[in-house]
Design a protein around this motif. Sequence first.
Motif, PDB file in Angstrom:
ATOM      1  N   ASN B   2       0.852  -1.196   0.000  1.00  0.00           N
ATOM      2  CA  ASN B   2       0.000   0.000   0.000  1.00  0.00           C
ATOM      3  C   ASN B   2       0.883   1.240   0.000  1.00  0.00           C
ATOM      4  O   ASN B   2       1.546   1.541   0.991  1.00  0.00           O
ATOM      5  N   TYR B   4       1.276   5.309  -0.630  1.00  0.00           N
ATOM      6  CA  TYR B   4       0.576   6.598  -0.695  1.00  0.00           C
ATOM      7  C   TYR B   4       1.561   7.714  -1.021  1.00  0.00           C
ATOM      8  O   TYR B   4       2.719   7.663  -0.621  1.00  0.00           O
ATOM      9  N   PHE B 104      -5.509   9.491   7.146  1.00  0.00           N
ATOM     10  CA  PHE B 104      -4.740   8.239   7.228  1.00  0.00           C
ATOM     11  C   PHE B 104      -5.132   7.356   8.414  1.00  0.00           C
ATOM     12  O   PHE B 104      -4.728   6.200   8.482  1.00  0.00           O
ATOM     13  N   LYS B 107      -6.462   4.063   7.396  1.00  0.00           N
ATOM     14  CA  LYS B 107      -5.847   3.463   6.206  1.00  0.00           C
ATOM     15  C   LYS B 107      -4.715   2.525   6.606  1.00  0.00           C
ATOM     16  O   LYS B 107      -4.086   2.705   7.648  1.00  0.00           O
ATOM     17  N   TYR B 109      -1.083   1.457   5.386  1.00  0.00           N
ATOM     18  CA  TYR B 109      -0.050   1.935   4.465  1.00  0.00           C
ATOM     19  C   TYR B 109       1.287   1.302   4.827  1.00  0.00           C
ATOM     20  O   TYR B 109       1.600   1.089   5.993  1.00  0.00           O
ATOM     21  N   ILE B 112       4.573   6.039   2.831  1.00  0.00           N
ATOM     22  CA  ILE B 112       3.995   7.314   2.370  1.00  0.00           C
ATOM     23  C   ILE B 112       5.149   8.141   1.830  1.00  0.00           C
ATOM     24  O   ILE B 112       6.181   8.292   2.501  1.00  0.00           O
TER      25      ILE B 112
END
Lengths: 325, 256
Positions: B2, B4, B104, B107, B109, B112
Amino acid sequence: MAKKVLVFAEARDNELRNVSFEAIGAGKEIAAGGEVIAAIAGENVSSLTDQLFHYGADRVIKVEDEKLKNYTSDGYGQAFLQIVESIDPDAILLPHTSMGKDLAPRLASKLDAGLISDATGIELDGETVVFTRPIYSGKAFEKKKVKEGIVIATIRPNNIAALEIDESRSGEVFEESVEIKDLRTIVKEVVRKSTSGVDLSEAKVIVAGGRGVKSEEGFEPLQELADLLGAAVGASRGACDADYCDYSLQIGQTGKVVTPDLYIACGISGAIQHLAGMSNSKVIVAINKDPEASIFNVADYGIVGDLFEVVPLLTQEFKKVLQTS
Amino acid sequence: MNIYVIMKRTFDTEEKIVIENGKISEEGVEFIINPYDEYAIEEAIQLRDDHGGEVTVVSIGDEEVEKELRTALAMGADKAVLINNEDLDDSDQYTTTALLAAYFEDKEYDIILGGNVSNDNSTGQIGPRLAEKLGIAYVTTITKLDIDGTTATMERDVEGDMEVVEAQLPLLVTAQQGLNEPRYPSLPGIMKAKKKPLEEIDYDDLDVDEDEIEAKTETVEVYLPPKKEAGKVLEGEIGDQVEELVKLLRQEAKVI
């Protein structure tokens, strides 16, 4: 009202950087008769504390730990945050350097505080501290303040005057013991690329070369002039892209932003990206074969000519007058 | 994985700055993806191509930002998110971080990415501020990134020197020039981007309390630097010019 100001000093190769003294100077102004406390962290920083007093610190706090040998945001963050908590200052100043840029936002975020980055000037409006800072790569400026609560700012090197050094000043050094733990980032290696002894971002005089320098050897006359003047050598992106020099010398929007007293641009055309990194220098000299080069638009003094002829003559002339004065 | 990217829409680097009614005028200004954020988007796409997963680009601003988000999708990002803050009058880096942190919050992740600084306000605060709020590690001004399992190895630019740094995912990194060469969107990329999801969230749909995200700082004044007087281009024999220059630097400018 007198304020308590905490200044995080920075050392490089076990020498305090000049911007640390400038930040103490800024701290004195903000403190308005209050106390300026300088803090320094590292593996072994005891030899540096005297100088912090000489430049005006009223109190010095040191944190020594082998885990602080290299800067990491976790290690220095823990050390500095503990100092902030024990001092409870009205304002915190850091240098706007790699370290300060990396660390200050983290401290501000942790403290839910406002942060003024890259300050080039300070004035007091009653109780309020108003900072000046360049925006849009120096094409404009803003005056900015923190609305309430703790004031945090990073200070751009070479813009705010340090106090005159006074070696008679001294004071008490406090040692803060911090348990540095859980470092999530590990520095595996540090590769030094900067060659000259003079720190580019703090240099008072910079001799910079562009595409007109033509080759790696082409930088030699610039280096000779720089050595004579105690200056640092810099470069435009064009010279770096052409492999005439290392990217560590690059001045511009990408690269370093510098504000020396004197900037001598040799064979630099003056692309807007380069101007973004140096146009706020106090005095700019342009040496370029092309009379139409845009560097002449920002220059205080210009010589239209071949840098390989002009620069060695300049070195000679400076040698002559500096010897007789 | 993931992945971002946090992105900002900014003035084109070449734009002249005009001040109107005490503010910087946006009239007729060309906007671009902040150049450092472009490096972040390119790196994110390469990471996805090497490791699989998805790239989501997140930005804060008004509806105009859709254009730059579409560009990011055309470069190869999979999804875009616009947090619309048009109705929010009072915003600074603290506010922006609070909105991103709220976004966030729920989310997942692994990494990032963002630019290390924007070419307008140039504070460089958002990356480290956000990482602190999310409780993850961060590494700024990276010029190289390799990920092996959950270990990221990076090279970072430290005022021209280079550091090799290792950290574990999840991680936030900010891009420095030299990280990569951002691609131009291809024509098929632009066509595909039109069909990719671009979600718009109003800032007050996020879990934030308006009073708590109020800006901590305030701009008192914006002004242009004083116009520089035309410089003196010296004339005559080169030798004489050099002599005059040294004299001027010592006696008039007093810098040597």
